[in-house]
Scaffold this motif. Structure first.
Motif, PDB file in Angstrom:
ATOM      1  N   UNK A  33      18.557 -25.768   4.345  1.00  0.00           N
ATOM      2  CA  UNK A  33      19.368 -25.895   5.562  1.00  0.00           C
ATOM      3  C   UNK A  33      20.203 -27.169   5.548  1.00  0.00           C
ATOM      4  N   UNK A  34      19.645 -28.265   5.038  1.00  0.00           N
ATOM      5  CA  UNK A  34      20.428 -29.494   4.914  1.00  0.00           C
ATOM      6  C   UNK A  34      21.595 -29.308   3.957  1.00  0.00           C
ATOM      7  N   UNK A  35      21.352 -28.585   2.869  1.00  0.00           N
ATOM      8  CA  UNK A  35      22.391 -28.412   1.855  1.00  0.00           C
ATOM      9  C   UNK A  35      23.550 -27.561   2.355  1.00  0.00           C
ATOM     10  N   UNK A  36      23.267 -26.545   3.159  1.00  0.00           N
ATOM     11  CA  UNK A  36      24.332 -25.610   3.583  1.00  0.00           C
ATOM     12  C   UNK A  36      24.808 -25.870   4.999  1.00  0.00           C
ATOM     13  N   UNK A  37      24.345 -26.940   5.632  1.00  0.00           N
ATOM     14  CA  UNK A  37      24.670 -27.172   7.040  1.00  0.00           C
ATOM     15  C   UNK A  37      26.178 -27.215   7.279  1.00  0.00           C
ATOM     16  N   UNK A  38      26.903 -27.903   6.429  1.00  0.00           N
ATOM     17  CA  UNK A  38      28.354 -28.019   6.597  1.00  0.00           C
ATOM     18  C   UNK A  38      29.036 -26.677   6.399  1.00  0.00           C
ATOM     19  N   UNK A  39      28.619 -25.925   5.383  1.00  0.00           N
ATOM     20  CA  UNK A  39      29.212 -24.613   5.130  1.00  0.00           C
ATOM     21  C   UNK A  39      28.822 -23.612   6.204  1.00  0.00           C
TER      22      UNK A  39
END
Length: 429
Positions: free
Chosen positions: A223-229
């Motif tokens: 979730x941290x990795x894809x939060x921006x996307x």
């Protein structure tokens, strides 16, 4: 000769990186976030990557436009388990309504069991070599996070200690650093093929409580990795409610405490067992949530309360506490869903870190009709998120669940049954 034991693994890792970091052309609905350096790589290398890792040689993170939603007949929900509202008349009837929505049948779209267990189109199970290489990439990612997070979180911590910034700024910088480390390490070590399906982005998003299913120890890092996307550039940062027992691990403790995540105490009684919460910690939870909203954060909650060892069967019993907190704080509830993370790191200790697939889907849903009761939240969340967690796809009648139409149908059916039962009781007397 003494260099051979060292050169062998190093050469293997370099070849692994060359084979993995291949460019995959974008389609009309897929835009890769990670661009490989070798854009004009040969077909021979691409085939080698597919042979090693499976999944069509896809790597890195990519954002995908939400699929068009139509309203055909709805296949039966694959083995969803009921929520935490008990074996009441409402629960029994919800199952009946779910199995007969819009004239669905097992012959349309295949049986429920097949939908829950068969891989998604374009995906495949990993063989032993692919599983071993994926596990190596996962372990390298975890090791890299253990090394990079202390380095990334040290500057804001020192700046706060020397009173150059306040606590709020330190938490903001730490959360950005955590997202940055997780996102870029997953790009550099592409052990997973992560597909982010965002909801329409908002220019001025409203304060929200985000709810999501929980399938793996990797969930938070994904979730941290894809939060921006997933939520766009104008998103409000999220503080996630987590089990305080995770602070036994020094790395997760460092990340959660420096980012100002919100802890809750409960007994360590294993996955699949009812949670035993420390009721004394709820006052602190409410106070921390109020402070987070006041400081411009959203709050993330995992309503299942623990890791789900069998997401292909639906959600664990869902707790309605998210609705209570949303009502008390006057905030809307937004839903997210994860699928496939357990195939990388399974919550069942007998399976553990034995990857069976590299494909992961993360979905953010648009805001719908505000929930009017805890039962409505539990039902809709279990239906929408449980279906995506089991199959990696949206319900065919998703719009009807988001706008409250399906819940109204359930309520009318329940009223009819209650009326009929009352008439039968009167006749019996």
């Amino acid at each position: 000769m003494a260099l051979l034991p060292t050169a062998g693994p190093l050469t293997a890792v370099l070849l692994l990186a060359v084979l993995v970091l291949q460019h995959r052309p974008a389609t009309a609905y897929q835009q890769p976030i990670h661009q490989a350096a070798a854009a004009s790589s040969s077909t021979r290398h691409l085939r080698a990557s597919r042979a090693l890792f499976g999944g069509g040689g896809r790597v890195g993170l990519r954002a995908v436009a939400p699929p068009r939603r139509r309203r055909p007949t709805l296949p039966q929900d694959p083995g969803r388990r009921g929520g935490a509202i008990g074996p009441s008349l409402l629960t029994r009837h919800m199952e009946a309504v779910a199995s007969t929505d819009t004239g669905s049948s097992d012959t349309e779209g295949g049986s429920a069991a097949a939908a829950a267990t068969s891989p998604l189109p374009g995906t495949g199970q990993l063989n032993k070599m692919q599983s071993a290489l994926t596990k190596l990439g996962l372990m390298l990612y975890i090791l890299s996070m253990c090394l990079s997070l202390p380095v990334a979180l040290l500057p804001p911590a020192l700046a706060e200690r020397f009173r150059l910034i306040d606590r709020q700024k330190r938490e903001q910088y730490a959360l950005r650093s955590g997202c940055f480390c997780s996102r870029w390490l997953m790009r550099l070590i592409p052990f997973a093929n992560i597909r982010a399906i965002p909801a329409p982005f908002e220019d001025d998003p409203k304060p929200s409580i985000w709810v999501c299913n929980h399938t793996s120890m990797l969930d938070v890092f994904v979730l941290l990795a894809v939060d921006k996307a997933l939520r766009g550039k104008n998103k409000r940062p999220i503080k996630i409610v987590y089990w305080k027992g995770l602070e036994k691990n020094p790395i997760t403790k460092l990340l959660f405490t420096q980012c100002g995540m919100i802890s809750v105490d409960m007994a360590d009684n294993g996955n699949g067992t009812a949670n035993e919460y420390d009721r004394g910690s709820f006052k602190k939870l409410l106070r921390d949530m109020k402070q987070a909203f006041d400081e411009g954060y959203d709050v993330g909650i995992l309503p299942e309360g623990q890791l789900n060892p069998t997401p292909e069967r639906g959600l664990l019993p869902v707790f309605g506490g998210a609705y209570t907190l949303a009502r008390m704080s006057r905030r809307q509830i937004r839903m997210m869903a994860l699928h496939g993370v357990q195939n990388l790191w399974h919550p069942d200790e007998t399976i553990g870190m034995t990857p069976t697939s590299r494909d992961v889907e993360v979905r953010a849903y648009p805001g719908g009709k505000p929930f009017e009761s805890s039962e409505e939240f539990v039902t809709v969340f279990a239906k929408i998120v449980g279906h995506f967690g089991a199959t990696g796809s949206d319900l065919a009648d998703l719009d009807l669940w988001l706008d409250g139409t399906r819940w109204e149908e359930i309520q009318r059916k329940v009223e009819e049954i209650e009326k009929l039962e009352k008439e039968l009781e009167e006749e019996g007397e």
